[in-house]
Design a protein around this motif. Structure first.
Motif, PDB file in Angstrom:
ATOM      1  N   ILE A 480      11.956   1.892  46.322  1.00 30.47           N
ATOM      2  CA  ILE A 480      13.090   2.775  46.028  1.00 30.47           C
ATOM      3  C   ILE A 480      12.629   3.986  45.219  1.00 30.47           C
ATOM      4  CG2 ILE A 480      15.318   2.943  44.870  1.00 30.47           C
ATOM      5  CD1 ILE A 480      15.762  -0.021  45.493  1.00 30.47           C
ATOM      6  N   HIS A 481      11.842   3.740  44.171  1.00 25.59           N
ATOM      7  CA  HIS A 481      11.346   4.861  43.367  1.00 25.59           C
ATOM      8  C   HIS A 481      10.456   5.788  44.189  1.00 25.59           C
ATOM      9  CE1 HIS A 481      13.088   4.121  39.556  1.00 25.59           C
ATOM     10  NE2 HIS A 481      12.464   2.966  39.314  1.00 25.59           N
ATOM     11  N   ASP A 512      13.598  -5.430  38.069  1.00 24.63           N
ATOM     12  CA  ASP A 512      12.175  -5.648  37.837  1.00 24.63           C
ATOM     13  C   ASP A 512      11.451  -5.433  39.163  1.00 24.63           C
ATOM     14  OD1 ASP A 512       9.666  -6.337  37.061  1.00 24.63           O
ATOM     15  OD2 ASP A 512      10.083  -8.503  36.933  1.00 24.63           O
ATOM     16  N   LEU A 513      11.121  -4.168  39.436  1.00 18.37           N
ATOM     17  CA  LEU A 513      10.543  -3.836  40.739  1.00 18.37           C
ATOM     18  C   LEU A 513       9.121  -4.350  40.890  1.00 18.37           C
ATOM     19  CD1 LEU A 513      11.929  -0.216  41.092  1.00 18.37           C
ATOM     20  CD2 LEU A 513      12.925  -2.366  41.861  1.00 18.37           C
ATOM     21  N   SER A 514       8.468  -4.662  39.781  1.00 13.99           N
ATOM     22  CA  SER A 514       7.093  -5.156  39.879  1.00 13.99           C
ATOM     23  C   SER A 514       7.047  -6.548  40.511  1.00 13.99           C
ATOM     24  CB  SER A 514       6.442  -5.202  38.496  1.00 13.99           C
ATOM     25  OG  SER A 514       7.136  -6.115  37.657  1.00 13.99           O
ATOM     26  N   ALA A 515       8.205  -7.196  40.586  1.00 10.66           N
ATOM     27  CA  ALA A 515       8.226  -8.546  41.155  1.00 10.66           C
ATOM     28  C   ALA A 515       7.921  -8.549  42.647  1.00 10.66           C
ATOM     29  CB  ALA A 515       9.598  -9.192  40.922  1.00 10.66           C
ATOM     30  N   GLN A 516       8.136  -7.401  43.328  1.00 11.14           N
ATOM     31  CA  GLN A 516       7.832  -7.253  44.752  1.00 11.14           C
ATOM     32  C   GLN A 516       8.527  -8.302  45.602  1.00 11.14           C
ATOM     33  OE1 GLN A 516       3.533  -7.273  44.916  1.00 11.14           O
ATOM     34  NE2 GLN A 516       3.461  -5.045  44.808  1.00 11.14           N
ATOM     35  N   SER A 517       9.760  -8.647  45.223  1.00  8.83           N
ATOM     36  CA  SER A 517      10.499  -9.627  46.025  1.00  8.83           C
ATOM     37  C   SER A 517      11.829  -9.018  46.446  1.00  8.83           C
ATOM     38  CB  SER A 517      10.744 -10.905  45.216  1.00  8.83           C
ATOM     39  OG  SER A 517      11.474 -10.602  44.049  1.00  8.83           O
ATOM     40  N   PRO A 518      12.470  -9.562  47.498  1.00 12.15           N
ATOM     41  CA  PRO A 518      13.717  -8.974  47.982  1.00 12.15           C
ATOM     42  C   PRO A 518      14.831  -9.086  46.960  1.00 12.15           C
ATOM     43  CG  PRO A 518      12.750 -10.460  49.613  1.00 12.15           C
ATOM     44  CD  PRO A 518      12.015 -10.682  48.330  1.00 12.15           C
ATOM     45  N   ILE A 519      15.791  -8.150  47.072  1.00 16.78           N
ATOM     46  CA  ILE A 519      17.011  -8.236  46.272  1.00 16.78           C
ATOM     47  C   ILE A 519      17.875  -9.342  46.871  1.00 16.78           C
ATOM     48  CG2 ILE A 519      19.112  -7.017  45.625  1.00 16.78           C
ATOM     49  CD1 ILE A 519      17.480  -4.438  45.688  1.00 16.78           C
ATOM     50  N   SER A 520      18.401 -10.235  46.014  1.00 15.96           N
ATOM     51  CA  SER A 520      19.221 -11.324  46.537  1.00 15.96           C
ATOM     52  C   SER A 520      20.672 -10.876  46.615  1.00 15.96           C
ATOM     53  CB  SER A 520      19.111 -12.546  45.608  1.00 15.96           C
ATOM     54  OG  SER A 520      19.621 -12.230  44.326  1.00 15.96           O
ATOM     55  N   LEU A 521      21.320 -11.188  47.744  1.00 22.57           N
ATOM     56  CA  LEU A 521      22.738 -10.917  47.906  1.00 22.57           C
ATOM     57  C   LEU A 521      23.491 -12.247  47.870  1.00 22.57           C
ATOM     58  CD1 LEU A 521      22.635  -8.211  50.713  1.00 22.57           C
ATOM     59  CD2 LEU A 521      22.741  -7.896  48.234  1.00 22.57           C
ATOM     60  N   ALA A 522      24.789 -12.151  47.579  1.00 19.94           N
ATOM     61  CA  ALA A 522      25.568 -13.373  47.356  1.00 19.94           C
ATOM     62  C   ALA A 522      25.549 -14.302  48.568  1.00 19.94           C
ATOM     63  CB  ALA A 522      27.006 -13.002  47.008  1.00 19.94           C
ATOM     64  N   HIS A 523      25.633 -13.735  49.762  1.00 17.77           N
ATOM     65  CA  HIS A 523      25.718 -14.558  50.958  1.00 17.77           C
ATOM     66  C   HIS A 523      24.570 -14.271  51.912  1.00 17.77           C
ATOM     67  CE1 HIS A 523      29.701 -15.711  49.625  1.00 17.77           C
ATOM     68  NE2 HIS A 523      29.994 -14.427  49.474  1.00 17.77           N
ATOM     69  N   GLY A 524      23.424 -13.971  51.341  1.00 18.15           N
ATOM     70  CA  GLY A 524      22.271 -13.699  52.197  1.00 18.15           C
ATOM     71  C   GLY A 524      22.236 -12.255  52.683  1.00 18.15           C
TER      72      GLY A 524
END
Length: 615
Positions: A480-481, A512-524
């Protein structure tokens, strides 16, 4: 008779020279000119040419040269006034009535010519005297030959306020002052204008001395160069130094060169380039440009390579733009930075400057390059400023066809610069993906942000590419950045997808963008349509390759609305500028077609990659 230069110029303009000469000499059409065997000397092959556009005849054999008046006086033996009256009658012009005051002024001009001529003889004699040793040393260091020194009439003014008055005592003080040789001040005795200077005469087109230029010899002396003031003989805005010598040379070579100062013109002549002239301490004027165009259609400006030289060239361009007419323009030669013609000749020889003169830049190319380099072009506002400056220049052009052509060419160049076509990225084979490679905890979004993103991905946007990009950013929030500026610009243009992108940009400040993991949404994560066409959404794609594919998708997403906006702007301008608008629309449509083709190839490439993986 009160025959002013302006009246005589009007008479020449109304006279067709070939018609006057054709009464007594058989002329043959030769391109834009007429030719014949010269009536002033015996010859078997034609070397006598008549040019109606420039208003003069010239013989390359005996150097006979003149206008319609000169033809009647020299070839038919008519007195000057009889020739004028005959031409005026044919042109429907009334010859001005006698004016005693004009006759007195003409007599005074002749007398002032006597003053400047006598001053030149005195200066030349001084150069040969013991007092002129320093001036002779300067000329030797410049490498000027004895022939060049004699031809250009170098002289020396001694360091005395009254020496010239004593040498020219046969002339009244008032004439010395009026000719510019002496300076009058209140409550003090007049004094010599030129003191302790290397002197150079300035001539009119008839080769008569009308003024002087002086170069200081004292290293601390100011100003470095000093010219005569405007006098009844000398108008610096209507005079070009060395034109009386350069014009015959220009007729032989077909070119005339404009340099910054008279020492530059002499340096070129000393190197064998004799068709050089110089303005006299001012930017080129309209009158001087017209003088140049009487010699050739495209004079070459050859200014120094420093910033001052480039500014002088730009001032000349701004002066000539309103005057442009068919086949008449300027060419520009840019010398190496920090060098003048003399420096270049000394360091690399005459061949180096001849090489530059053989390939000058056009006026349009120079205008484009100057404005493109005159200010930073990092932001859309900067680029819009470039376009505004270019159009401001175009609007000063008076000739409608030339103005339209300049506008079309400059807008095409601007479009190529502002909306460059992007090279297609070569697809790289995927690296083997190791299951479970990313195990970091998934960052979470606020409920409002999750709602915006879910709506955009699941169908809030009709654009499959936009929906895929949003889904890709959710999967790779560390990107994103990387694309923040481009995404913000796109969000401002697209109100359907804008809220979702703004949510991502706001979330990026806290995640925490350094985690390099997807953003979680409530229902996938809802699957965007045509998922197979976007490999960065495929779980089997290497994360590094996926991020590069996502970057290309963002580029395509942002570039398209920018082009569409520019196309709409060009279309809206059609009523005011149909030709320029049509040209820009064509250019932008071509870019849009290329962009859409890239998008198709992007999709086909990803689909092919998916097929390879499946097989």
């Amino acid at each position: 008779m009160a025959l002013t230069p302006q009246w005589l110029d009007e008479l020449r303009a109304r006279t067709t020279l070939s018609a006057v000469i054709g009464r007594t000499l058989r002329l043959t059409k030769a391109g834009r000119e007429y030719k014949a065997c010269c009536p002033f000397h015996n010859e078997k092959s034609p070397s006598f040419y008549v040019n109606d556009e420039k208003g003069f005849y010239h013989c390359f054999g005996c150097e006979a040269h003149g206008d319609a008046i000169r033809w009647l006086t020299d070839q038919r033996g008519m007195p000057f006034m009889d020739a004028v009256k005959e031409l005026a009658g044919e042109a429907g012009m009334e010859v001005p009535a006698p004016d005693p005051r004009a006759a007195e002024r003409a007599e005074k001009r002749a007398s002032l010519h006597d003053v400047t001529g006598a001053a030149q003889e005195w200066f030349a004699d001084n150069l040969k005297s013991p007092e002129g040793a320093q001036a002779r040393g300067y000329l030797a260091r410049r490498g000027f030959s004895d022939a060049t020194i004699r031809e250009f009439g170098f002289g020396f003014a001694p360091d005395s306020k009254q020496a010239l008055k004593g040498a020219l005592s046969r002339f009244d003080e008032s004439m010395l002052i009026e000719s510019g040789m002496r300076i009058s001040v209140e409550d003090k005795e007049p004094y010599d204008r030129f003191r302790n200077r290397l002197m150079l005469p300035i001539h009119d087109m008839r080769g008569r001395v009308i003024a002087f230029g002086g170069r200081v010899l004292d290293p601390d002396g100011k100003p470095k160069y000093l010219n005569s003031p405007d006098t009844p003989l000398f108008d610096k805005g209507r005079t070009l130094y060395n034109l009386h010598r350069a014009a015959p040379a220009a007729r032989q070579t077909g070119r005339i060169i404009v340099v910054e100062g008279y020492m530059d013109a002499i340096a070129l002549a000393n190197a064998g380039i004799r068709e050089a002239v110089a303005p006299l301490g001012t930017a080129l004027t309209e009158n001087q440009i017209e003088l140049l165009w009487r010699q050739v259609e495209r004079p070459i400006l050859c200014f120094d390579g420093d910033n001052a030289g480039q500014r002088a060239a730009m001032r000349a361009i701004q002066r000539v733009l309103p005057m442009l007419r068919p086949a008449h323009s300027l060419s520009i030669v840019r010398l190496p930075s920090g060098m003048d013609p003399d420096d270049l000749i000394r360091e690399k020889g005459a061949g180096a400057i001849e090489d530059l003169l053989s390939r000058p830049a056009s006026l349009l190319d120079t205008l484009w390059d100057f404005e493109r380099m005159s200010a930073p072009l990092d932001t859309p506002e900067d680029k819009a400023g470039l376009k505004a400056r270019l159009l401001d220049h175009v609007e000063t052009i008076q000739h409608p066809d030339i103005r339209s052509l300049y506008k079309r060419e400059l807008l095409e160049r601007f479009s190529e610069f502002a909306f460059p076509s992007r090279p297609q990225r070569e697809f790289a084979p995927r690296k083997p993906f190791r299951k479970g490679e990313w195990k970091q905890p998934a960052p979470a979004l606020s409920p409002a942000a999750r709602e915006q993103l879910t709506r955009a991905i699941s169908g809030g946007s009709r654009d499959a590419l936009a929906r895929a990009v949003i889904a890709g950013l959710v999967r790779f929030p560390d990107q994103i950045h990387r694309h923040e500026h481009a995404l913000h610009q796109f969000a401002m243009r697209d109100r359907n997808v804008g809220p979702a992108i703004e949510s991502l940009l706001e979330a990026a400040e806290t995640l925490d963008l350094s985690a390099q993991s997807p953003i979680s949404l409530a229902h996938g994560l809802p699957a965007p349509p045509e998922k197979a066409h976007f490999a960065f959404l495929d779980e089997g794609t290497d994360p590094g390759d996926a991020r590069e594919d996502l970057a290309e998708a963002v580029s395509l997403l942002v570039e398209r609305p920018a082009l569409e906006s520019a196309l709409a702007e060009a279309t809206a301008r059609f009523d005011r500028d149909p030709e320029g608008s049509f040209a820009e629309q064509a250019r932008l449509r071509e870019r849009l077609l290329a962009l859409n083709e890239r998008l198709k190839q992007f999709g086909r490439r990803k689909a092919a990659a998916a097929d390879e993986t499946g097989s």
